[in-house]
Write an enzyme that holds these catalytic residues in place. Structure first.
Site, PDB file in Angstrom:
ATOM      1  N   CYS A  84       0.876  -1.178   0.037  1.00 12.85           N
ATOM      2  CA  CYS A  84       0.111  -0.121   0.056  1.00 12.85           C
ATOM      3  C   CYS A  84       0.919   1.171  -0.140  1.00 12.85           C
ATOM      4  O   CYS A  84       2.018   1.237   0.804  1.00 12.85           O
ATOM      5  CB  CYS A  84      -0.778  -0.128   1.288  1.00 12.85           C
ATOM      6  SG  CYS A  84      -2.183   1.338   1.151  1.00 12.85           S
ATOM      7  N   HIS A 332       3.600   7.773   7.402  1.00 12.69           N
ATOM      8  CA  HIS A 332       2.878   7.709   6.247  1.00 12.69           C
ATOM      9  C   HIS A 332       1.581   8.494   6.102  1.00 12.69           C
ATOM     10  O   HIS A 332       0.945   8.412   4.958  1.00 12.69           O
ATOM     11  CB  HIS A 332       2.370   6.325   5.842  1.00 12.69           C
ATOM     12  CG  HIS A 332       1.057   5.813   6.873  1.00 12.69           C
ATOM     13  ND1 HIS A 332       0.906   5.971   8.050  1.00 12.69           N
ATOM     14  CD2 HIS A 332      -0.122   5.155   6.190  1.00 12.69           C
ATOM     15  CE1 HIS A 332      -0.392   5.625   8.276  1.00 12.69           C
ATOM     16  NE2 HIS A 332      -1.120   4.935   7.241  1.00 12.69           N
TER      17      HIS A 332
END
EC number: 6.5.1.8
Length: 407
Positions: A84, A332
């Protein structure tokens, strides 16, 4: 330290081994997440752990964690959405060149990129137009048959159809403007269902291995270097990481075409790509280690990265500073401050509409769990990583969300 003083990061987390450092105020970490970090620090093969300011509890392993292991890897420390990450491209457009109403553009994006659990009928249409992407997809799809996991044949059909689709949850497509009024196209997605299937297959396999039976929490079961089980996991994981990158590349190419139909003056430039759930073999402190970043990006010297916030708070483009103290890592995103169920219990569709005012997006009850209030303060998360004492990144640009597509 007085109540007015801010901690200089990194700091230790009480109760963890000396190998754990965090880039956030430890008193802001909830009890459940702190307990999970302490557990991870006691896994025998763990050399070092670094915790990013977007930290929150995760299945198996903490989101916002960077774990360096010696001769071992834990599938849970990567997570189920293998590979991801983020992708963004400068469109060459300026804020003043956009139409006042972006609703039709959002519908155009939603028409060409399947969202939620949906996929394409067979394969993404862009593959018939883009030979380079088509060749890459052919190679990736061919290598599916070489995976070690015992998968039903139906997974091949699903894997092909979902390549070039968004997914649900916190995955998104956005159109943003930067500090200079330049327009960026950005998206967040991963390896879709096949990444989840592969991750769960190997997690289940690891939990049965004898060396993991006495672990404090077997969700952090590991594979050991030099074994067939670890070789098989890494082979499948690296494939899933490539698949996730291909998935984003197909979507980005598809969205470029959709944008050109509405704004043909677009002239696409710089692209940025970064994983934030992945494995890499690296050397830190002179020691060869296997690094898992779960909800963290690599921030090596000069590395460009993307740190998104929420539907209403925008994002940041950052450049890594190669801080070895953080294992060359950064956050992130903003990170959740409440669970999806809690967000749905507290907030309504009208709250979502108020908190996303000025953003062209869905404002219905189906995505209330993605309301901006469910996320941490993005400015505080960035501040923790840009402080003078031990900075992880420098800010290249702040992006303001204009349009957002959610799964």
């Amino acid at each position: 330290m007085s109540s007015n003083e801010k901690p200089l990061f990194p700091v230790p987390l009480h109760g963890t081994k000396a190998n754990t450092l965090i880039w956030t105020d430890p008193y802001t970490i909830d009890i459940e997440t702190a307990a999970q970090i302490r557990m991870m620090s006691r896994v025998p093969w763990v050399e070092q752990i670094r915790i990013m300011p977007d930290v929150h509890w995760g299945n198996g392993a903490t989101v916002g964690s960077v774990i360096a292991m010696k001769d071992a890897v834990a599938p849970a420390a990567v997570g189920v959405d293998i590979g991801c990450g983020m992708a963004a491209v400068n469109t060459g457009l300026r804020l003043e060149s956009l139409p006042d109403d972006l609703h039709s553009l959002r519908l155009a994006f939603e028409e060409v990129v399947p969202v939620g659990r949906a996929g394409h009928k067979k394969a993404a249409p862009i593959l018939k137009q883009d030979q380079q992407l088509s060749n890459l997809a052919t190679e990736t799809f061919r290598d599916f048959s070489r995976l070690h996991a015992d998968l039903p044949f139906g997974q091949l059909k699903t894997m092909r159809a979902q390549c070039g689709s968004l997914g649900g949850g916190n995955h998104f497509i956005e159109l943003c403007s930067d500090d200079h009024g330049e327009i960026w196209l950005m998206l967040h997605s991963g390896s879709r269902n096949i990444g989840k299937v592969l991750a769960e297959y190997h997690m289940h396999k690891a939990a049965k291995l004898e060396h993991n039976l006495t672990l404090e929490d077997r969700s952090m079961s590991v594979f050991i270097s030099g074994t067939g089980e670890m070789d098989a996991y890494l082979h499948d994981l690296y494939w899933a990481q490539d698949y996730a990158r291909l998935n984003r590349a197909i979507m980005l190419a598809t969205l470029k075409n959709a944008l050109l139909k509405v704004l043909p003056q677009a002239n696409f430039g710089q692209e940025i790509q970064c994983h934030h759930n992945y494995v890499a073999q690296e050397t830190h402190g002179g020691v060869d280690v296997i690094v898992t970043r779960k909800g963290a990006i690599r921030a090596g010297s000069g590395d460009l990265g993307l740190i998104p916030g929420s539907m209403g708070t925008g994002s940041f483009i950052v450049r890594g500073l190669g801080n070895e103290a953080s294992l060359c890592s950064a956050s992130h995103g903003a990170g959740r401050r409440m669970s999806r169920s809690e967000a749905r219990r507290i907030y309504s569709a009208s709250d979502l509409a108020a908190q996303t005012a000025g953003v062209e997006c869905r404002k219905d009850a189906g995505i209330v769990d993605e309301i901006p209030a469910a996320y941490k303060d993005l400015d505080e998360v960035i501040a923790a990583q840009t402080q003078e004492h031990s900075p992880l990144v420098e800010v290249v640009a702040r992006l303001t969300t204009l349009l957002c597509v959610k799964g």
